[in-house]
Design an enzyme around this catalytic site. Structure first.
Site, PDB file in Angstrom:
ATOM      1  N   SER A   1     -11.113  20.844   1.317  1.00  0.00           N
ATOM      2  CA  SER A   1     -12.590  21.338   1.844  1.00  0.00           C
ATOM      3  C   SER A   1     -12.495  22.599   2.380  1.00  0.00           C
ATOM      4  O   SER A   1     -11.456  23.311   2.564  1.00  0.00           O
ATOM      5  CB  SER A   1     -12.785  20.358   2.988  1.00  0.00           C
ATOM      6  OG  SER A   1     -13.804  20.721   3.472  1.00  0.00           O
TER       7      SER A   1
ATOM      8  N   TYR B   1     -10.700  17.027  11.368  1.00  0.00           N
ATOM      9  CA  TYR B   1     -10.883  17.056   9.961  1.00  0.00           C
ATOM     10  C   TYR B   1     -10.366  18.459   9.482  1.00  0.00           C
ATOM     11  O   TYR B   1      -9.929  18.595   8.337  1.00  0.00           O
ATOM     12  CB  TYR B   1     -12.414  16.865   9.778  1.00  0.00           C
ATOM     13  CG  TYR B   1     -12.701  16.966   8.260  1.00  0.00           C
ATOM     14  CD1 TYR B   1     -12.397  15.724   7.340  1.00  0.00           C
ATOM     15  CD2 TYR B   1     -13.223  18.067   7.852  1.00  0.00           C
ATOM     16  CE1 TYR B   1     -12.572  15.905   6.185  1.00  0.00           C
ATOM     17  CE2 TYR B   1     -13.665  17.977   6.435  1.00  0.00           C
ATOM     18  CZ  TYR B   1     -13.386  17.232   5.378  1.00  0.00           C
ATOM     19  OH  TYR B   1     -13.668  17.189   4.314  1.00  0.00           O
TER      20      TYR B   1
ATOM     21  N   LYS C   1      -7.560  19.410   6.535  1.00  0.00           N
ATOM     22  CA  LYS C   1      -7.527  19.705   5.389  1.00  0.00           C
ATOM     23  C   LYS C   1      -7.167  21.245   5.093  1.00  0.00           C
ATOM     24  O   LYS C   1      -6.477  21.447   4.020  1.00  0.00           O
ATOM     25  CB  LYS C   1      -9.172  20.039   5.199  1.00  0.00           C
ATOM     26  CG  LYS C   1     -10.055  18.757   4.944  1.00  0.00           C
ATOM     27  CD  LYS C   1      -9.517  17.932   3.807  1.00  0.00           C
ATOM     28  CE  LYS C   1     -10.286  16.543   3.255  1.00  0.00           C
ATOM     29  NZ  LYS C   1      -9.788  15.848   2.358  1.00  0.00           N
TER      30      LYS C   1
END
Length: 282
Positions: free
Chosen positions: A170, A185, A189
């Site tokens: 991402s 998150y 990533k």
């Protein structure tokens, strides 16, 4: 010299005939487009997700799509690829290994293309992030990326067969999103991106290429649901994108086919391919 400049040697092929692809997060919006693209290029596909019923429905839809659209690639191949569905928790190493071995047996082939789209995001202020949630997201997004890569690579190494791993990262692995708080998150990533570099270096000797595809905001059904009724969130996101819009899932197909192709990306490994509409430029 004549062979060096032959059409076949110079022009990359994106056909995937004879190959078996495993797609995790197989019932998701990105996987629904990717799976169709791979089938159109001749690859058999195994869709893997936690919810078996939803994954079976997704596989049935892809199979029906293949039958309906086979006319478009009939001049290249008359084969209609096989699409199967599997239930697996990628945060469970034993479950992953068992499932991947079963996939190879069911398809009577060794999977040589892995696309890991499985993962999730949640929003908590960093100071209030529940420890159980933090551990859970790291287990799926972080460890899960390693578990699927490991289970995929082992049979290739044992059988001296080359392969390609594409882990979905991402832009959040290299920037901090705004306005939503999602530190775990982002951390997961960032870990995926560096995991790819590590695996690429270790497995280059086995002819296993490992790359990251890092998208920006994608208009999957899940994202549409998140922004539904929240125009301020949509406006905030799009205002930071030079192209002033989010991506459609189909806009990542070209990147996937490039990284999957043995001829197009034969010298590409350890790379983080960012496809974000220019978000990181600002």
């Amino acid at each position: 010299m004549t062979d060096y400049y032959s059409y076949e040697n110079i022009v990359p092929s994106f056909r995937l005939d004879g190959r078996l692809a495993i797609i995790t997060g197989g019932s998701g919006g990105l996987a629904s487009v990717i799976s169709r693209a791979l089938v159109a290029q001749g690859a058999d596909v195994a869709l893997v997700d936690v919810n078996l019923e939803r994954t079976q429905a997704a596989a049935k839809e892809v199979n029906a799509w293949a039958v309906e659209n086979q006319k478009h690639w009939a001049s290249t191949s008359s084969y209609i690829p096989k699409v199967s569905a599997w239930s697996c928790n990628i945060g469970d190493a034993i479950n992953v290994e068992t499932t991947f071995l079963a996939i190879n047996t069911e398809h009577d082939n060794i999977a040589d293309l892995l696309i890991n789209t499985a993962g999730y995001c949640e929003n908590f202020a960093a100071e209030d992030y529940p420890p159980t949630n933090a551990e859970a997201i790291m287990k799926v997004n972080g460890l899960g990326s390693f578990y699927v890569s490991q289970a995929f690579a082992k049979p290739l190494i044992l059988n001296n067969k080359k392969g390609s791993i594409i882990l979905i990262g991402s832009m959040s692995g290299t920037i901090v999103n705004d306005p939503q708080p999602q530190c775990m998150y982002n951390m997961s990533k960032a870990g995926v991106i560096h995991l790819v570099r590590s695996l690429a270096c270790e497995w280059a000797k086995y002819n296993i290429r490992v790359n990251t595809l890092s998208p920006g905001y994608i208009l999957t059904p899940l994202t549409r649901n998140v922004i539904s009724g929240h125009t301020e969130m949509k406006d905030a996101w799009e205002s930071k994108i030079p192209m002033k819009r989010m991506a459609e899932p189909k806009e990542f197909v070209g990147s996937i086919l490039y990284l999957a192709s043995d001829s197009a990306s034969s010298y590409t490994t350890g790379h983080n391919l960012v496809v974000d509409g220019g978000y990181e430029c600002w």
